[in-house]
Design a protein around this motif. Structure first.
Motif, PDB file in Angstrom:
ATOM      1  N   ALA A 112     -88.860   8.088 -22.963  1.00  0.00           N
ATOM      2  CA  ALA A 112     -89.069   9.223 -22.053  1.00  0.00           C
ATOM      3  C   ALA A 112     -89.151   8.700 -20.628  1.00  0.00           C
ATOM      4  CB  ALA A 112     -90.357   9.971 -22.388  1.00  0.00           C
ATOM      5  N   VAL A 113     -89.151   9.633 -19.687  1.00  0.00           N
ATOM      6  CA  VAL A 113     -89.540   9.299 -18.318  1.00  0.00           C
ATOM      7  C   VAL A 113     -91.055   9.457 -18.242  1.00  0.00           C
ATOM      8  CG1 VAL A 113     -89.329   9.883 -15.885  1.00  0.00           C
ATOM      9  CG2 VAL A 113     -87.333  10.057 -17.393  1.00  0.00           C
ATOM     10  N   TYR A 114     -91.721   8.442 -17.740  1.00  0.00           N
ATOM     11  CA  TYR A 114     -93.179   8.439 -17.644  1.00  0.00           C
ATOM     12  C   TYR A 114     -93.592   8.700 -16.194  1.00  0.00           C
ATOM     13  CZ  TYR A 114     -93.758   6.857 -22.411  1.00  0.00           C
ATOM     14  OH  TYR A 114     -93.759   6.788 -23.792  1.00  0.00           O
ATOM     15  N   PHE A 115     -94.524   9.643 -16.040  1.00  0.00           N
ATOM     16  CA  PHE A 115     -95.002  10.039 -14.723  1.00  0.00           C
ATOM     17  C   PHE A 115     -96.500   9.779 -14.622  1.00  0.00           C
ATOM     18  CE2 PHE A 115     -91.291  12.505 -13.452  1.00  0.00           C
ATOM     19  CZ  PHE A 115     -90.727  12.862 -14.660  1.00  0.00           C
ATOM     20  N   CYS A 116     -96.950   9.342 -13.458  1.00  0.00           N
ATOM     21  CA  CYS A 116     -98.379   9.340 -13.218  1.00  0.00           C
ATOM     22  C   CYS A 116     -98.713  10.529 -12.314  1.00  0.00           C
ATOM     23  CB  CYS A 116     -98.874   8.030 -12.639  1.00  0.00           C
ATOM     24  SG  CYS A 116     -98.423   7.704 -10.938  1.00  0.00           S
ATOM     25  N   ALA A 117     -99.956  10.968 -12.403  1.00  0.00           N
ATOM     26  CA  ALA A 117    -100.387  12.150 -11.687  1.00  0.00           C
ATOM     27  C   ALA A 117    -101.850  11.996 -11.293  1.00  0.00           C
ATOM     28  CB  ALA A 117    -100.198  13.400 -12.545  1.00  0.00           C
ATOM     29  N   ALA A 118    -102.244  12.746 -10.268  1.00  0.00           N
ATOM     30  CA  ALA A 118    -103.603  12.642  -9.739  1.00  0.00           C
ATOM     31  C   ALA A 118    -104.214  14.033  -9.548  1.00  0.00           C
ATOM     32  CB  ALA A 118    -103.609  11.884  -8.417  1.00  0.00           C
ATOM     33  N   THR A 119    -105.493  14.127  -9.842  1.00  0.00           N
ATOM     34  CA  THR A 119    -106.216  15.368  -9.615  1.00  0.00           C
ATOM     35  C   THR A 119    -107.630  15.067  -9.138  1.00  0.00           C
ATOM     36  OG1 THR A 119    -107.012  17.431 -10.582  1.00  0.00           O
ATOM     37  CG2 THR A 119    -106.954  15.515 -12.032  1.00  0.00           C
ATOM     38  N   LEU A 120    -108.119  15.918  -8.230  1.00  0.00           N
ATOM     39  CA  LEU A 120    -109.477  15.754  -7.729  1.00  0.00           C
ATOM     40  C   LEU A 120    -110.498  16.471  -8.609  1.00  0.00           C
ATOM     41  CD1 LEU A 120    -109.368  16.063  -3.835  1.00  0.00           C
ATOM     42  CD2 LEU A 120    -110.188  14.132  -5.184  1.00  0.00           C
ATOM     43  N   GLY A 121    -110.061  17.474  -9.333  1.00  0.00           N
ATOM     44  CA  GLY A 121    -111.050  18.251 -10.062  1.00  0.00           C
ATOM     45  C   GLY A 121    -110.582  18.706 -11.406  1.00  0.00           C
ATOM     46  N   GLY A 122    -111.418  19.470 -12.077  1.00  0.00           N
ATOM     47  CA  GLY A 122    -111.067  20.023 -13.362  1.00  0.00           C
ATOM     48  C   GLY A 122    -111.370  19.069 -14.495  1.00  0.00           C
ATOM     49  N   SER A 123    -111.324  19.611 -15.702  1.00  0.00           N
ATOM     50  CA  SER A 123    -111.612  18.804 -16.880  1.00  0.00           C
ATOM     51  C   SER A 123    -110.500  18.891 -17.921  1.00  0.00           C
ATOM     52  CB  SER A 123    -112.929  19.270 -17.511  1.00  0.00           C
ATOM     53  OG  SER A 123    -112.830  20.636 -17.864  1.00  0.00           O
ATOM     54  N   ARG A 124    -109.501  19.707 -17.638  1.00  0.00           N
ATOM     55  CA  ARG A 124    -108.419  19.869 -18.604  1.00  0.00           C
ATOM     56  C   ARG A 124    -107.336  18.843 -18.331  1.00  0.00           C
ATOM     57  NH1 ARG A 124    -106.562  25.867 -19.212  1.00  0.00           N
ATOM     58  NH2 ARG A 124    -105.831  25.483 -17.068  1.00  0.00           N
ATOM     59  N   TRP A 125    -107.664  17.606 -18.570  1.00  0.00           N
ATOM     60  CA  TRP A 125    -106.811  16.505 -18.165  1.00  0.00           C
ATOM     61  C   TRP A 125    -105.482  16.458 -18.881  1.00  0.00           C
ATOM     62  CZ3 TRP A 125    -110.995  12.101 -18.523  1.00  0.00           C
ATOM     63  CH2 TRP A 125    -111.982  12.361 -17.575  1.00  0.00           C
ATOM     64  N   SER A 126    -105.351  17.129 -19.986  1.00  0.00           N
ATOM     65  CA  SER A 126    -104.097  17.082 -20.735  1.00  0.00           C
ATOM     66  C   SER A 126    -103.096  18.136 -20.278  1.00  0.00           C
ATOM     67  CB  SER A 126    -104.366  17.240 -22.228  1.00  0.00           C
ATOM     68  OG  SER A 126    -104.940  18.503 -22.486  1.00  0.00           O
ATOM     69  N   PHE A 127    -103.466  18.943 -19.299  1.00  0.00           N
ATOM     70  CA  PHE A 127    -102.595  20.010 -18.816  1.00  0.00           C
ATOM     71  C   PHE A 127    -101.921  19.594 -17.514  1.00  0.00           C
ATOM     72  CE2 PHE A 127    -103.592  23.579 -21.580  1.00  0.00           C
ATOM     73  CZ  PHE A 127    -104.739  23.129 -22.204  1.00  0.00           C
TER      74      PHE A 127
END
Length: 124
Positions: free
Chosen positions: A92-107
């Motif tokens: 697959a193509v693998y992506f990294c991502a960043a978030t400051l908040g929330g708890s639904r990390w799999s979305f």
């Protein structure tokens, strides 16, 4: 604003290993929860792993538990994905991502910033 650049993808035989890196710049990296996602051709983007910003809590998709390890080095503004015992279905193509908040990390919608992606191909 956060800029993310992935590296480390490539072609590997089944059973092999790769380590992906995601270098971040632009903001306070240490405050972001970081995630890895992947997307195969014709499929939706799916969650792989995530690590929170401060105490290193991690989560994994069932499909990679015991084979992949996510880690981060806040001093280097980098998050890693160590992938062992790779299978052709990990291609697959693998992506990294960043978030400051929330708890639904799999979305995916939980994340504010994304890298361009790096291709991982596992041959059988």
């Amino acid at each position: 604003q956060v800029q993310l650049v992935e590296s480390g993808g490539g072609l590997v035989q089944a059973g092999g290993s790769l380590r992906l890196s995601c270098a971040a710049s632009g903001s306070t990296f240490s405050r972001y929860t970081m995630g890895w996602f992947r997307q195969a051709p014709g499929k939706e983007r799916e969650f792989v792993a995530a690590i929170n910003w401060n105490i290193g809590i991690t989560r994994y998709a069932d499909s990679v538990k015991g084979r992949f390890t996510i880690s981060r080095d806040n001093a280097k503004n980098t998050v890693y994905l160590q992938m062992n015992s790779l299978k052709p279905e990990d291609t697959a193509v693998y992506f990294c991502a960043a978030t400051l908040g929330g708890s639904r990390w799999s979305f995916p919608k939980e994340y504010d910033y994304w890298g361009q992606g790096t291709q991982v191909t596992v041959s059988s």
